[in-house]
Design a protein around this motif. Structure first.
Motif, short mmCIF file in Angstrom:
data_model
loop_
_atom_site.label_atom_id
_atom_site.label_comp_id
_atom_site.label_asym_id
_atom_site.label_seq_id
_atom_site.Cartn_x
_atom_site.Cartn_y
_atom_site.Cartn_z
N THR A 130 0.86 -1.18 0.00
CA THR A 130 0.00 0.00 0.00
C THR A 130 0.90 1.23 0.00
O THR A 130 1.61 1.50 0.98
N MET A 131 0.89 1.98 -1.10
CA MET A 131 1.80 3.11 -1.24
C MET A 131 1.42 4.27 -0.33
O MET A 131 2.26 5.01 0.14
N ASN A 132 0.12 4.45 -0.11
CA ASN A 132 -0.36 5.53 0.74
C ASN A 132 -1.19 4.94 1.88
O ASN A 132 -2.38 4.73 1.75
#
Length: 279
Positions: A233-235
């Motif tokens: 999950t990048m953010n």
């Protein structure tokens, strides 16, 4: 992916994955052709390694239920009802253990049952709901950490924790953190520290013994294979649940639960000296 209504079945973003693994275990049971590691029926008979890494006991339990019911529609209705009732009764039971009155316990159970965390399975087949419904049952036994009479239920705590490990590993992490906080508070204030430590260790040992298949499966797979990690999950902030005064969603707590959460925090601060350890 939004949920799709197909002949009265609700198929959400995770339906294909979980229904495939349940179909695989159902076919294993029906054909008496067991393979703990490979999915030779589901996932287009690709032989993917799923069951030992993702709630093995519940995978076979759901497969057995699917085989007995013989219909995806009956299966979905039965599992949805099971999840909702288990969630409601778990929080109701925990509330009663904390000496809440009947009305509060019932309302708490209903709020938990209808929250997006639980209905996430009903609408999108998010398996996190399976783990969350079990957490109140574990916390009910963990409250005993704060009781200086040393009545920690070894069997109840050990079996309930083992069931969670056999169901959903991420929920185990959340629960372990909660248990650790409760244990530290109870241990500091306890006059029977050794007895408390022994009983908690015994419960942990029981849970470990009952989940040897999980640890053995993880060791077998990860010690001899090069596996791709899950997509990160990048953010993380965008995916976190936040207080909100809008409708409840997967990332917003919603106006009702947000107000109740804030009210509880304010009440606890105001009545801090009158609040007992387990309330």
């Amino acid at each position: 992916m939004p949920q799709i209504l197909t002949k009265s079945m609700v198929l959400g973003s995770d339906s294909i994955f979980h229904f495939n693994r349940f179909f695989d275990t159902a076919e294993q049971i029906a054909n008496k052709n067991f393979n703990y590691f490979q999915a030779n029926y589901g996932f287009q008979q690709a032989g993917r390694i799923i069951t030992p890494l993702y709630g093995p006991f519940v995978s076979y339990l759901m497969g057995l239920l699917l085989m007995l019911l013989g219909s995806w529609l009956k299966f979905q209705l039965a599992v949805d009802l099971l999840i909702l009732v288990t969630a409601a009764y778990g929080v109701y039971s925990l509330s009663k253990r904390l000496h809440s009155n009947q009305d509060f316990a019932i309302i708490s159970g209903i709020l938990f049952m209808t929250s997006i965390s639980i209905t996430g399975w009903v609408l999108n087949q998010h398996f996190t709901s399976f783990g969350l419904v079990l957490i109140p049952y574990i916390l009910k036994y963990a409250v005993d950490f704060l009781d200086d009479t040393n009545k920690v239920n070894i069997i109840g705590l050990g079996i309930s924790m083992a069931l969670l490990i056999q169901t959903h590993f991420l929920s185990v992490i959340f629960t372990t953190i909660a248990l650790l906080f409760l244990f530290i508070i109870g241990f500091i204030s306890s006059t029977k520290k050794i007895a408390l430590l022994v009983r908690v260790f015994a419960a942990a040992l029981l849970a470990f013994i009952l989940t040897l298949n999980v640890w053995g499966g993880l060791f077998e797979v990860y010690s001899g294979n090069h596996l791709l990690s899950t997509w990160p999950t990048m953010n993380i902030d965008a995916a976190a649940i936040k207080l909100s005064f809008q409708s409840e969603t997967e990332t917003q707590l919603g106006i009702v639960l947000s107000v109740l959460f804030l009210a509880q925090i304010i009440y606890t601060i105001i009545h801090f000296k009158q609040t007992s350890k387990n309330n």
